[in-house]
Design a protein around this motif. Structure first.
Motif, PDB file in Angstrom:
ATOM      1  N   CYS A 112      43.817  31.248  39.938  1.00  0.00           N
ATOM      2  CA  CYS A 112      44.098  31.798  38.620  1.00  0.00           C
ATOM      3  C   CYS A 112      43.032  31.312  37.639  1.00  0.00           C
ATOM      4  O   CYS A 112      42.635  30.134  37.661  1.00  0.00           O
ATOM      5  N   THR A 113      42.577  32.191  36.785  1.00  0.00           N
ATOM      6  CA  THR A 113      41.516  31.840  35.849  1.00  0.00           C
ATOM      7  C   THR A 113      42.024  31.086  34.622  1.00  0.00           C
ATOM      8  O   THR A 113      41.250  30.769  33.720  1.00  0.00           O
ATOM      9  N   HIS A 114      43.327  30.780  34.608  1.00  0.00           N
ATOM     10  CA  HIS A 114      43.896  29.981  33.528  1.00  0.00           C
ATOM     11  C   HIS A 114      43.714  28.493  33.818  1.00  0.00           C
ATOM     12  O   HIS A 114      42.896  27.812  33.208  1.00  0.00           O
ATOM     13  N   ARG A 115      44.449  27.989  34.820  1.00  0.00           N
ATOM     14  CA  ARG A 115      44.395  26.558  35.129  1.00  0.00           C
ATOM     15  C   ARG A 115      44.051  26.275  36.590  1.00  0.00           C
ATOM     16  O   ARG A 115      44.203  25.150  37.062  1.00  0.00           O
ATOM     17  N   GLY A 116      43.588  27.318  37.313  1.00  0.00           N
ATOM     18  CA  GLY A 116      43.089  27.095  38.666  1.00  0.00           C
ATOM     19  C   GLY A 116      44.123  27.089  39.759  1.00  0.00           C
ATOM     20  O   GLY A 116      43.790  26.805  40.915  1.00  0.00           O
ATOM     21  N   ALA A 117      45.380  27.391  39.453  1.00  0.00           N
ATOM     22  CA  ALA A 117      46.413  27.378  40.486  1.00  0.00           C
ATOM     23  C   ALA A 117      46.163  28.488  41.502  1.00  0.00           C
ATOM     24  O   ALA A 117      45.536  29.513  41.207  1.00  0.00           O
ATOM     25  N   LYS A 118      46.662  28.268  42.722  1.00  0.00           N
ATOM     26  CA  LYS A 118      46.573  29.315  43.740  1.00  0.00           C
ATOM     27  C   LYS A 118      47.514  30.458  43.389  1.00  0.00           C
ATOM     28  O   LYS A 118      48.684  30.233  43.079  1.00  0.00           O
ATOM     29  N   LEU A 119      47.019  31.663  43.485  1.00  0.00           N
ATOM     30  CA  LEU A 119      47.875  32.825  43.288  1.00  0.00           C
ATOM     31  C   LEU A 119      48.778  33.043  44.495  1.00  0.00           C
ATOM     32  O   LEU A 119      49.953  33.382  44.358  1.00  0.00           O
ATOM     33  N   ALA A 130      50.690  43.859  47.753  1.00  0.00           N
ATOM     34  CA  ALA A 130      51.093  43.765  46.352  1.00  0.00           C
ATOM     35  C   ALA A 130      50.211  44.658  45.500  1.00  0.00           C
ATOM     36  O   ALA A 130      49.003  44.781  45.748  1.00  0.00           O
ATOM     37  N   SER A 131      50.806  45.276  44.506  1.00  0.00           N
ATOM     38  CA  SER A 131      50.006  46.023  43.536  1.00  0.00           C
ATOM     39  C   SER A 131      49.480  45.085  42.457  1.00  0.00           C
ATOM     40  O   SER A 131      48.523  45.414  41.752  1.00  0.00           O
ATOM     41  N   ARG A 132      50.120  43.912  42.354  1.00  0.00           N
ATOM     42  CA  ARG A 132      49.689  42.908  41.382  1.00  0.00           C
ATOM     43  C   ARG A 132      50.018  41.529  41.926  1.00  0.00           C
ATOM     44  O   ARG A 132      50.927  41.352  42.734  1.00  0.00           O
ATOM     45  N   LEU A 133      49.278  40.537  41.465  1.00  0.00           N
ATOM     46  CA  LEU A 133      49.456  39.157  41.888  1.00  0.00           C
ATOM     47  C   LEU A 133      49.759  38.322  40.651  1.00  0.00           C
ATOM     48  O   LEU A 133      49.004  38.362  39.670  1.00  0.00           O
ATOM     49  N   THR A 134      50.841  37.563  40.722  1.00  0.00           N
ATOM     50  CA  THR A 134      51.277  36.762  39.581  1.00  0.00           C
ATOM     51  C   THR A 134      51.176  35.288  39.910  1.00  0.00           C
ATOM     52  O   THR A 134      51.702  34.830  40.938  1.00  0.00           O
ATOM     53  N   CYS A 135      50.527  34.545  39.042  1.00  0.00           N
ATOM     54  CA  CYS A 135      50.355  33.110  39.257  1.00  0.00           C
ATOM     55  C   CYS A 135      51.702  32.408  39.142  1.00  0.00           C
ATOM     56  O   CYS A 135      52.455  32.632  38.178  1.00  0.00           O
ATOM     57  N   LEU A 145      42.639  45.096  41.821  1.00  0.00           N
ATOM     58  CA  LEU A 145      41.203  45.235  41.597  1.00  0.00           C
ATOM     59  C   LEU A 145      40.614  43.957  41.006  1.00  0.00           C
ATOM     60  O   LEU A 145      39.416  43.887  40.740  1.00  0.00           O
ATOM     61  N   GLY A 146      41.485  42.963  40.785  1.00  0.00           N
ATOM     62  CA  GLY A 146      41.043  41.681  40.238  1.00  0.00           C
ATOM     63  C   GLY A 146      41.147  41.558  38.742  1.00  0.00           C
ATOM     64  O   GLY A 146      40.791  40.513  38.176  1.00  0.00           O
ATOM     65  N   GLY A 147      41.631  42.599  38.058  1.00  0.00           N
ATOM     66  CA  GLY A 147      41.689  42.559  36.609  1.00  0.00           C
ATOM     67  C   GLY A 147      42.921  41.857  36.068  1.00  0.00           C
ATOM     68  O   GLY A 147      44.019  41.987  36.621  1.00  0.00           O
ATOM     69  N   LEU A 148      42.762  41.103  34.993  1.00  0.00           N
ATOM     70  CA  LEU A 148      43.885  40.450  34.314  1.00  0.00           C
ATOM     71  C   LEU A 148      44.668  41.506  33.539  1.00  0.00           C
ATOM     72  O   LEU A 148      44.126  42.182  32.663  1.00  0.00           O
ATOM     73  N   ILE A 149      45.954  41.634  33.877  1.00  0.00           N
ATOM     74  CA  ILE A 149      46.774  42.666  33.218  1.00  0.00           C
ATOM     75  C   ILE A 149      48.006  42.084  32.543  1.00  0.00           C
ATOM     76  O   ILE A 149      48.717  42.811  31.842  1.00  0.00           O
ATOM     77  N   GLY A 150      48.259  40.805  32.710  1.00  0.00           N
ATOM     78  CA  GLY A 150      49.416  40.188  32.075  1.00  0.00           C
ATOM     79  C   GLY A 150      49.119  38.746  31.714  1.00  0.00           C
ATOM     80  O   GLY A 150      48.675  37.968  32.560  1.00  0.00           O
ATOM     81  N   GLN A 151      49.362  38.384  30.428  1.00  0.00           N
ATOM     82  CA  GLN A 151      49.028  37.047  29.942  1.00  0.00           C
ATOM     83  C   GLN A 151      50.106  36.579  28.969  1.00  0.00           C
ATOM     84  O   GLN A 151      49.977  36.748  27.753  1.00  0.00           O
ATOM     85  N   PRO A 152      51.173  35.974  29.489  1.00  0.00           N
ATOM     86  CA  PRO A 152      52.206  35.469  28.583  1.00  0.00           C
ATOM     87  C   PRO A 152      51.600  34.497  27.559  1.00  0.00           C
ATOM     88  O   PRO A 152      50.707  33.709  27.884  1.00  0.00           O
ATOM     89  N   GLY A 153      52.088  34.555  26.322  1.00  0.00           N
ATOM     90  CA  GLY A 153      51.558  33.670  25.278  1.00  0.00           C
ATOM     91  C   GLY A 153      50.113  33.961  24.944  1.00  0.00           C
ATOM     92  O   GLY A 153      49.337  33.050  24.629  1.00  0.00           O
ATOM     93  N   GLY A 163      39.188  32.908  27.483  1.00  0.00           N
ATOM     94  CA  GLY A 163      40.640  32.801  27.503  1.00  0.00           C
ATOM     95  C   GLY A 163      41.355  33.972  28.140  1.00  0.00           C
ATOM     96  O   GLY A 163      42.584  33.988  28.197  1.00  0.00           O
ATOM     97  N   ALA A 164      40.593  34.963  28.619  1.00  0.00           N
ATOM     98  CA  ALA A 164      41.213  36.118  29.262  1.00  0.00           C
ATOM     99  C   ALA A 164      40.266  36.631  30.333  1.00  0.00           C
ATOM    100  O   ALA A 164      39.545  37.618  30.143  1.00  0.00           O
ATOM    101  N   ARG A 165      40.226  35.924  31.464  1.00  0.00           N
ATOM    102  CA  ARG A 165      39.261  36.245  32.503  1.00  0.00           C
ATOM    103  C   ARG A 165      39.903  36.945  33.692  1.00  0.00           C
ATOM    104  O   ARG A 165      41.000  36.605  34.127  1.00  0.00           O
ATOM    105  N   ASP A 166      39.168  37.902  34.269  1.00  0.00           N
ATOM    106  CA  ASP A 166      39.572  38.512  35.530  1.00  0.00           C
ATOM    107  C   ASP A 166      39.364  37.507  36.658  1.00  0.00           C
ATOM    108  O   ASP A 166      38.769  36.439  36.470  1.00  0.00           O
ATOM    109  N   LEU A 167      39.841  37.855  37.846  1.00  0.00           N
ATOM    110  CA  LEU A 167      39.625  36.996  39.008  1.00  0.00           C
ATOM    111  C   LEU A 167      38.137  36.855  39.294  1.00  0.00           C
ATOM    112  O   LEU A 167      37.331  37.722  38.966  1.00  0.00           O
ATOM    113  N   LEU A 168      37.766  35.741  39.945  1.00  0.00           N
ATOM    114  CA  LEU A 168      36.368  35.451  40.226  1.00  0.00           C
ATOM    115  C   LEU A 168      35.976  36.083  41.556  1.00  0.00           C
ATOM    116  O   LEU A 168      36.479  35.695  42.617  1.00  0.00           O
TER     117      LEU A 168
END
Length: 405
Positions: A112-119, A130-135, A145-153, A163-168
Motif C-alpha cells: 500500500c502506498t500509504h504506510r507500506g502494508a501488504k495488500l 478481485a476488481s479492487r484491492l483494499t489495504c 489497473l493499480g489506480g487508487l480509487i478509495g482513500q478514507p480520511g 499523499g494519493a499514490r497509485d500502486l508501484l
C-alpha cells in the motif's frame, strides 16, 4: 502489451510441428544409444566450493539474477480472466501480478502506498480474484489497473504531493503463455530478446493453453544452484532413481540443444533401444517431450508418461538464503482439463514427482551442500564432460554476475 494467445489464422499446426521436432531429437538419441555415448562438453569443469557456499557470490546472484533478470512468475492459465491475480514473492519483494479489466497483465509491489502494508497477506503460490484491492491497515483501495480509487480520511492528506499514490509498478510482460516479471524497477521487459531462438522451441509447448491443476513448494537445504544441477543430467538416474526413472530410462545418455542462455534436454526411455539398426521408415510414431531450461532458474518439463497423456511441469528455483532452496512446483494440463479422470492423473503426477524430487534429488543436494560447508578450503566439486548442461548454466550465471568461476 505482449500477446496473450499467439493463435491466429497463420499459426502453424503445433501438434504436427511437435512431431517433426520429436523425430529430429529421436534420431540423435538413437545414434547415442547405438554408440553408447552422450552429448559432451569439451572437458570436465572443476568448481571451487565457494561457487555454492560463498556469500559474496550469492549476494551478486540475488542482485543481478533475481532482482534484474526477467523471471517467470507464472503461466497465462494461472490468471486467465480479468481480475485474476497471483502473489509472486520468491524473488525477494512481494509482488502482485494482476490481469486488469482490460485483459493486460501488470505487476505491482504488494505494498500500500500509504504506510507500506501488504495488500494481500498470503504467500506464493496464492491466487485470487478481485476488481479492487483494499489495504487491511487503513482501507486504502486500488483497482486492478493499480489506480487508487478509495482513500478514507482523504482530507488528512491534502497538500501532500505523495499523499494519493497509485500502486508501484514493476516491469511485466506476457509472451508465449509465460508471464515474466522483473523484481526491481527499470526498463520494460523484452521477452522475445530474452528468449532469442528458444522462443521457437517454447512455442511448440502451447503454454498459453496450459491449465493449473496442483501447486506446492519443495525445499532443499542447499544452495539454489546445487539443487538446480540435478535437473541437468541423467548421469544419476541408475543410482539415485533406481526404483523410478532409473528403471525406465537410459543412464547417462542425453541430447542437449542450446539456445543462448537456455537449453532443452532429452533423456531416452528404454524403448528407444529397439530402434537401433531399424530403418527409420519402420520407426513408430513418436511424441514430443523434453526438459526446457529458461535462464536463470526455471525448468519446464513437457511430455507424455503414457501415449497421449501429457503433462506440463514447472519448477522455479529460488534462493531462500545462501544455503536454502525454495522451489515453486506446479503441474498443468497442457491443453486443458478435459475430464475428472484426467485431473486426477495430473494430481497424481504432481504427488509422484514431488515425492521423488524431495526425497531423492533434494535429499542428496542437501547432504552434499552440508559436506561442502565443512570441506577443506581448497575443495572443488567437478562437473564431468557428460554433465554439459550444468556446465553451461554455471558459465552463464558467472558471466551474468561478473564473477568468473
Amino acid at each position: 502489451m505482449a500477446e496473450r494467445d499467439p493463435t491466429d489464422s497463420l499459426t502453424p499446426d503445433w501438434a504436427a510441428s511437435r512431431t517433426l521436432r520429436a523425430h529430429e531429437i529421436r534420431r540423435k538419441i538413437v545414434t547415442h544409444i547405438a554408440a553408447k555415448t552422450t552429448d559432451m562438453a569439451e572437458g570436465p569443469l572443476p568448481l571451487h566450493k565457494s561457487v555454492y557456499t560463498g556469500g559474496a557470490r550469492f549476494a551478486a546472484e540475488r542482485e543481478h539474477l533475481f532482482l534484474r533478470q526477467p523471471l517467470v512468475a507464472g503461466l497465462t492459465g494461472d490468471i486467465p480472466q480479468p481480475g485474476d491475480y497471483l502473489v509472486f514473492d520468491a524473488a525477494g519483494p512481494s509482488i502482485l501480478v494482476i490481469r486488469g479489466k482490460d485483459g493486460i497483465v501488470r505487476a505491482f509491489r504488494n505494498m500500500c502506498t500509504h504506510r507500506g502494508a501488504k495488500l494481500v497477506e498470503q504467500s506464493e503460490p496464492f491466487t485470487g480474484k478481485a476488481s479492487r484491492l483494499t489495504c487491511p491497515f487503513h482501507a486504502w483501495t486500488f483497482n486492478n489497473l493499480g489506480g487508487l480509487i478509495g482513500q478514507p480520511g482523504k482530507a488528512g492528506f491534502a497538500g501532500c504531493d505523495i499523499g494519493a499514490r497509485d500502486l508501484l509498478p514493476l516491469p511485466c510482460t506476457e509472451h508465449l503463455g509465460l508471464i515474466f516479471v522483473r523484481a526491481s524497477e527499470g526498463e520494460a521487459i523484452d521477452a522475445a530478446a530474452h528468449l532469442g531462438d528458444f522462443a521457437d522451441e517454447l512455442a511448440l509447448l502451447e503454454l498459453h493453453k496450459a491449465v493449473p491443476v496442483k501447486k506446492g513448494i519443495l525445499h532443499a537445504q542447499s544452495n539454489w544452484k546445487f539443487s538446480l544441477d540435478t535437473y541437468g543430467e541423467g548421469y544419476h538416474f541408475a543410482a539415485l532413481h533406481a526404483s523410478t526413472i532409473g528403471q525406465t530410462h537410459y543412464n547417462d545418455i542425453a541430447v542437449v540443444d542450446r539456445f543462448g542462455l537456455h537449453h532443452r534436454i532429452n533423456f531416452p526411455d528404454n524403448s528407444l533401444g529397439n530402434l537401433v539398426g531399424l530403418p527409420e521408415a519402420d520407426w513408430p510414431e513418436t511424441e514430443y517431450g523434453g526438459v526446457h531450461y529458461l535462464f536463470p532458474n526455471t525448468i519446464i518439463f513437457f511430455g507424455s508418461i503414457t501415449p497421449g497423456v501429457y503433462f506440463t511441469q514447472v519448477f522455479r528455483l529460488f534462493p531462500d538464503g545462501v544455503g536454502k532452496t525454495r522451489c515453486q512446483f506446479g503441474v498443468y494440463a497442457p491443453f486443458g482439463v478435459h475430464s475428472d479422470d484426467y485431473r486426477g492423473i495430473c494430481e497424481m503426477a504432481y504427488d509422484a514427482t514431488a515425492e521423488v524430487v524431495q526425497a531423492e534429488d533434494y535429499r542428496v543436494a542437501s547432504h552434499g551442500y552440508a559436506n561442502l560447508l565443512t570441506a577443506p578450503e581448497d575443495f572443488h566439486v567437478v562437473l564431468g564432460a557428460n554433465e554439459c548442461a550444468p556446465q553451461a548454466v554455471h558459465r552463464h550465471i558467472a558471466d551474468a554476475v561478473g564473477m568468473p568461476l
